[in-house]
Design a protein around this motif. Structure first.
Motif, PDB file in Angstrom:
ATOM      1  N   VAL A  19       0.851  -1.192   0.000  1.00  0.00           N
ATOM      2  CA  VAL A  19       0.000   0.000   0.000  1.00  0.00           C
ATOM      3  C   VAL A  19       0.884   1.238   0.000  1.00  0.00           C
ATOM      4  O   VAL A  19       1.760   1.388   0.864  1.00  0.00           O
ATOM      5  N   THR A  20       0.666   2.133  -0.962  1.00  0.00           N
ATOM      6  CA  THR A  20       1.435   3.366  -1.047  1.00  0.00           C
ATOM      7  C   THR A  20       0.581   4.561  -0.629  1.00  0.00           C
ATOM      8  O   THR A  20      -0.644   4.520  -0.694  1.00  0.00           O
ATOM      9  N   GLY A  21       1.269   5.620  -0.197  1.00  0.00           N
ATOM     10  CA  GLY A  21       0.568   6.860   0.140  1.00  0.00           C
ATOM     11  C   GLY A  21      -0.273   6.793   1.387  1.00  0.00           C
ATOM     12  O   GLY A  21      -1.278   7.496   1.509  1.00  0.00           O
ATOM     13  N   MET A  22       0.105   5.988   2.356  1.00  0.00           N
ATOM     14  CA  MET A  22      -0.684   5.872   3.581  1.00  0.00           C
ATOM     15  C   MET A  22      -0.582   7.163   4.386  1.00  0.00           C
ATOM     16  O   MET A  22       0.470   7.783   4.485  1.00  0.00           O
ATOM     17  N   HIS A  23      -1.705   7.558   4.971  1.00  0.00           N
ATOM     18  CA  HIS A  23      -1.750   8.815   5.733  1.00  0.00           C
ATOM     19  C   HIS A  23      -2.726   8.666   6.883  1.00  0.00           C
ATOM     20  O   HIS A  23      -3.413   7.635   7.021  1.00  0.00           O
ATOM     21  N   GLY A  24      -2.793   9.688   7.717  1.00  0.00           N
ATOM     22  CA  GLY A  24      -3.682   9.649   8.862  1.00  0.00           C
ATOM     23  C   GLY A  24      -5.143   9.670   8.473  1.00  0.00           C
ATOM     24  O   GLY A  24      -5.516  10.198   7.416  1.00  0.00           O
ATOM     25  N   LEU A  25      -5.990   9.076   9.320  1.00  0.00           N
ATOM     26  CA  LEU A  25      -7.427   9.017   9.094  1.00  0.00           C
ATOM     27  C   LEU A  25      -8.158   9.846  10.146  1.00  0.00           C
ATOM     28  O   LEU A  25      -7.779   9.839  11.323  1.00  0.00           O
ATOM     29  N   THR A  26      -9.212  10.519   9.718  1.00  0.00           N
ATOM     30  CA  THR A  26      -9.953  11.397  10.633  1.00  0.00           C
ATOM     31  C   THR A  26     -11.434  11.063  10.718  1.00  0.00           C
ATOM     32  O   THR A  26     -12.140  11.636  11.548  1.00  0.00           O
ATOM     33  N   HIS A  27     -11.920  10.160   9.868  1.00  0.00           N
ATOM     34  CA  HIS A  27     -13.345   9.827   9.858  1.00  0.00           C
ATOM     35  C   HIS A  27     -13.557   8.344  10.186  1.00  0.00           C
ATOM     36  O   HIS A  27     -12.852   7.480   9.666  1.00  0.00           O
ATOM     37  N   HIS A  28     -14.568   8.076  11.006  1.00  0.00           N
ATOM     38  CA  HIS A  28     -14.830   6.708  11.425  1.00  0.00           C
ATOM     39  C   HIS A  28     -15.133   5.783  10.249  1.00  0.00           C
ATOM     40  O   HIS A  28     -14.724   4.622  10.250  1.00  0.00           O
ATOM     41  N   ALA A  71       6.494  11.176   3.474  1.00  0.00           N
ATOM     42  CA  ALA A  71       7.596  10.477   4.146  1.00  0.00           C
ATOM     43  C   ALA A  71       8.465  11.426   4.944  1.00  0.00           C
ATOM     44  O   ALA A  71       9.064  11.047   5.954  1.00  0.00           O
ATOM     45  N   ALA A  72       8.533  12.695   4.555  1.00  0.00           N
ATOM     46  CA  ALA A  72       9.399  13.641   5.258  1.00  0.00           C
ATOM     47  C   ALA A  72       8.887  13.967   6.651  1.00  0.00           C
ATOM     48  O   ALA A  72       9.645  14.388   7.519  1.00  0.00           O
ATOM     49  N   ALA A  73       7.579  13.751   6.870  1.00  0.00           N
ATOM     50  CA  ALA A  73       6.998  14.098   8.165  1.00  0.00           C
ATOM     51  C   ALA A  73       7.486  13.176   9.276  1.00  0.00           C
ATOM     52  O   ALA A  73       7.680  13.600  10.403  1.00  0.00           O
ATOM     53  N   ALA A  74       7.701  11.919   8.957  1.00  0.00           N
ATOM     54  CA  ALA A  74       8.151  10.948   9.966  1.00  0.00           C
ATOM     55  C   ALA A  74       8.849   9.813   9.225  1.00  0.00           C
ATOM     56  O   ALA A  74       8.237   8.786   8.964  1.00  0.00           O
ATOM     57  N   PRO A  75      10.101  10.006   8.869  1.00  0.00           N
ATOM     58  CA  PRO A  75      10.805   9.016   8.038  1.00  0.00           C
ATOM     59  C   PRO A  75      10.760   7.616   8.631  1.00  0.00           C
ATOM     60  O   PRO A  75      11.149   7.398   9.776  1.00  0.00           O
ATOM     61  N   GLY A  76      10.228   6.689   7.834  1.00  0.00           N
ATOM     62  CA  GLY A  76      10.277   5.284   8.218  1.00  0.00           C
ATOM     63  C   GLY A  76       9.201   4.817   9.161  1.00  0.00           C
ATOM     64  O   GLY A  76       9.055   3.637   9.393  1.00  0.00           O
ATOM     65  N   VAL A  77       8.411   5.746   9.738  1.00  0.00           N
ATOM     66  CA  VAL A  77       7.418   5.337  10.730  1.00  0.00           C
ATOM     67  C   VAL A  77       6.129   6.117  10.516  1.00  0.00           C
ATOM     68  O   VAL A  77       6.147   7.336  10.341  1.00  0.00           O
ATOM     69  N   LEU A  78       4.994   5.407  10.500  1.00  0.00           N
ATOM     70  CA  LEU A  78       3.687   6.068  10.458  1.00  0.00           C
ATOM     71  C   LEU A  78       3.278   6.360  11.885  1.00  0.00           C
ATOM     72  O   LEU A  78       2.901   5.466  12.642  1.00  0.00           O
ATOM     73  N   ALA A  79       3.375   7.625  12.271  1.00  0.00           N
ATOM     74  CA  ALA A  79       3.187   7.987  13.673  1.00  0.00           C
ATOM     75  C   ALA A  79       1.719   8.049  14.077  1.00  0.00           C
ATOM     76  O   ALA A  79       1.346   7.627  15.171  1.00  0.00           O
ATOM     77  N   GLU A  80       0.847   8.594  13.226  1.00  0.00           N
ATOM     78  CA  GLU A  80      -0.543   8.820  13.622  1.00  0.00           C
ATOM     79  C   GLU A  80      -1.478   8.356  12.515  1.00  0.00           C
ATOM     80  O   GLU A  80      -1.869   9.138  11.646  1.00  0.00           O
ATOM     81  N   LEU A  81      -1.866   7.100  12.549  1.00  0.00           N
ATOM     82  CA  LEU A  81      -2.823   6.600  11.567  1.00  0.00           C
ATOM     83  C   LEU A  81      -4.227   7.072  11.906  1.00  0.00           C
ATOM     84  O   LEU A  81      -5.008   7.440  11.022  1.00  0.00           O
ATOM     85  N   PHE A  82      -4.568   7.074  13.183  1.00  0.00           N
ATOM     86  CA  PHE A  82      -5.885   7.495  13.639  1.00  0.00           C
ATOM     87  C   PHE A  82      -5.763   8.803  14.411  1.00  0.00           C
ATOM     88  O   PHE A  82      -4.896   8.934  15.287  1.00  0.00           O
ATOM     89  N   SER A  83      -6.638   9.739  14.112  1.00  0.00           N
ATOM     90  CA  SER A  83      -6.577  11.050  14.757  1.00  0.00           C
ATOM     91  C   SER A  83      -6.880  10.940  16.249  1.00  0.00           C
ATOM     92  O   SER A  83      -7.465   9.955  16.717  1.00  0.00           O
ATOM     93  N   GLU A  84      -6.518  11.969  16.981  1.00  0.00           N
ATOM     94  CA  GLU A  84      -6.793  11.992  18.417  1.00  0.00           C
ATOM     95  C   GLU A  84      -8.287  11.904  18.696  1.00  0.00           C
ATOM     96  O   GLU A  84      -8.719  11.272  19.652  1.00  0.00           O
ATOM     97  N   GLU A  85      -9.081  12.533  17.835  1.00  0.00           N
ATOM     98  CA  GLU A  85     -10.534  12.475  18.020  1.00  0.00           C
ATOM     99  C   GLU A  85     -11.047  11.042  17.885  1.00  0.00           C
ATOM    100  O   GLU A  85     -11.888  10.594  18.675  1.00  0.00           O
ATOM    101  N   LEU A  86     -10.524  10.308  16.912  1.00  0.00           N
ATOM    102  CA  LEU A  86     -10.930   8.910  16.757  1.00  0.00           C
ATOM    103  C   LEU A  86     -10.515   8.095  17.969  1.00  0.00           C
ATOM    104  O   LEU A  86     -11.262   7.237  18.443  1.00  0.00           O
TER     105      LEU A  86
END
Length: 353
Positions: free
Chosen positions: A266-275, A302-317
């Motif tokens: 899977v490419t382009g993974m980013h944080g999610l904000t909706h249930h 990738a520049a935001a957190a090289p090598g690690v997906l830090a926040e897949l789910f938002s704090e609200e979720l």
């Protein structure tokens, strides 16, 4: 050309739905003998002993039709409800019980049972499942009013027929639905169902964290794409395209969606904000984990957190009633991406044909 999950349109037959009512590959070897309780958590040993005793009760001679009739007259069958955090061994114990009990028994996730009822109709599903000695329900959750009415009624009717029901969940029975819908409107149904269970509370630390697997490892996009092209049976999807496709596939079909997949890229993974996106992705992660399908992912930024997906789910979720589901998914996704990295660097992947 590498196949994409988003190109698949699974339509499993009724026969397939019934055949899938067995423990997933990840837990095919789970037995009571190889469940190792954490000595610092006595509730794990207590749960193992209770499940062992329950297996012996179910394995005892049932005495034919007259004995079955007497059991029905004496009251509904009792079951076990294993509550606790993710990664403490609830599914291991559930699948161990399945393997320890002789006779006809079935095993499925909550969503697999709701889909079975939808495919068969309620009464036919009750008649079919009512022939079982044991019905195992993994990941028991009440996410909406319709499922609440359906599953509470199903459990009552199966219990009345003498079927033992054992379930796992991250939520106590009396708290099912809290933070998700107006659960107080269905309190009578939920409490009537809960009365059929003996609750086992299992404490402990996520075993994946004990093994040092704590982060969702990400790779450069080019490396993920090259890996997908080099592996037999691999799939490659953009994250947003995959999320869009999951809207069009019922969650009960996510298992069929990943049939014969050796590794999911899977490419382009980013944080999610909706249930609605997050919960569907959680189910997909659960099915990938159950079937031991490694994942290799890249980040949208990738520049935001090289090598690690830090926040897949938002704090609200993560503050919502689905918090435990999301935390479980993070743990499982960390494990899957660790497996993906090991597969990539092992040199054992087959060349694409």
């Amino acid at each position: 050309m590498t196949e994409a999950l988003s190109d698949r349109r699974p339509a499993p037959s009724l026969e397939r739905l019934l055949a899938d009512l067995v423990p997933p590959p990840r837990f095919s070897e789970a037995r009571l003998e190889n469940y190792v309780p954490d000595p610092a958590r006595p509730s794990q040993e207590d749960a193992k002993q209770r499940v062992t005793a329950f297996a012996a009760e179910l394995a005892a001679p049932r005495g034919g039709f007259l004995a079955k009739l007497r059991r029905r007259k004496s009251g509904p069958a009792r079951g076990i409800y294993m509550d606790g955090g993710f990664g403490v061994g609830k599914t291991h114990l559930l699948t161990s019980l399945f393997h320890a009990v002789p006779g006809h028994r079935v095993y499925g996730t909550f969503v697999e049972y709701t889909d079975l009822v939808g495919a068969l109709g309620f009464q036919k599903a009750v008649d079919l499942l009512g022939e079982s000695v044991l019905v195992c329900i993994d990941e028991f959750e009440l996410d909406d009013p319709g499922d609440t009415l359906l599953m509470t009624r199903l459990i009552r009717e199966l219990s009345d027929r003498g079927v033992a029901i054992v379930a796992t969940s991250n939520t106590l029975p009396d708290a099912l639905g809290e933070g998700r819908f107006a659960a107080q409107d269905f309190l009578r149904e939920i409490q009537a169902m809960a009365e059929r269970f003996e609750v086992l509370r299992i404490d402990g630390e996520d075993y994946r964290r004990r093994d040092g697997v704590t982060e969702i490892s990400a790779l450069p996009e080019a490396e993920v794409s090259e890996s997908a092209a080099s592996m037999d049976g691999a799939t490659l999807d953009g994250f947003d395209t995959l999320l869009g496709h999951l809207i069009r596939v019922h969650p009960s079909r996510y298992g069929a969606l990943i049939d014969d997949v050796s590794a999911a890229h899977v490419t382009g993974m980013h944080g999610l904000t909706h249930h609605h996106d997050a919960l569907r992705f959680v189910v997909l992660v659960d099915r990938l984990y159950d079937r031991e399908v490694p994942m290799l992912v890249s980040l949208a930024d990738a520049a935001a957190a090289p090598g690690v997906l830090a926040e897949l789910f938002s704090e609200e979720l993560l503050r919502s009633g689905y918090r435990k589901k999301y935390l479980r998914a993070l743990s499982r996704l960390a494990s899957l991406t660790t497996d993906g990295g090991a597969l990539l660097h092992s040199g054992t992947a087959g060349a694409a044909s």
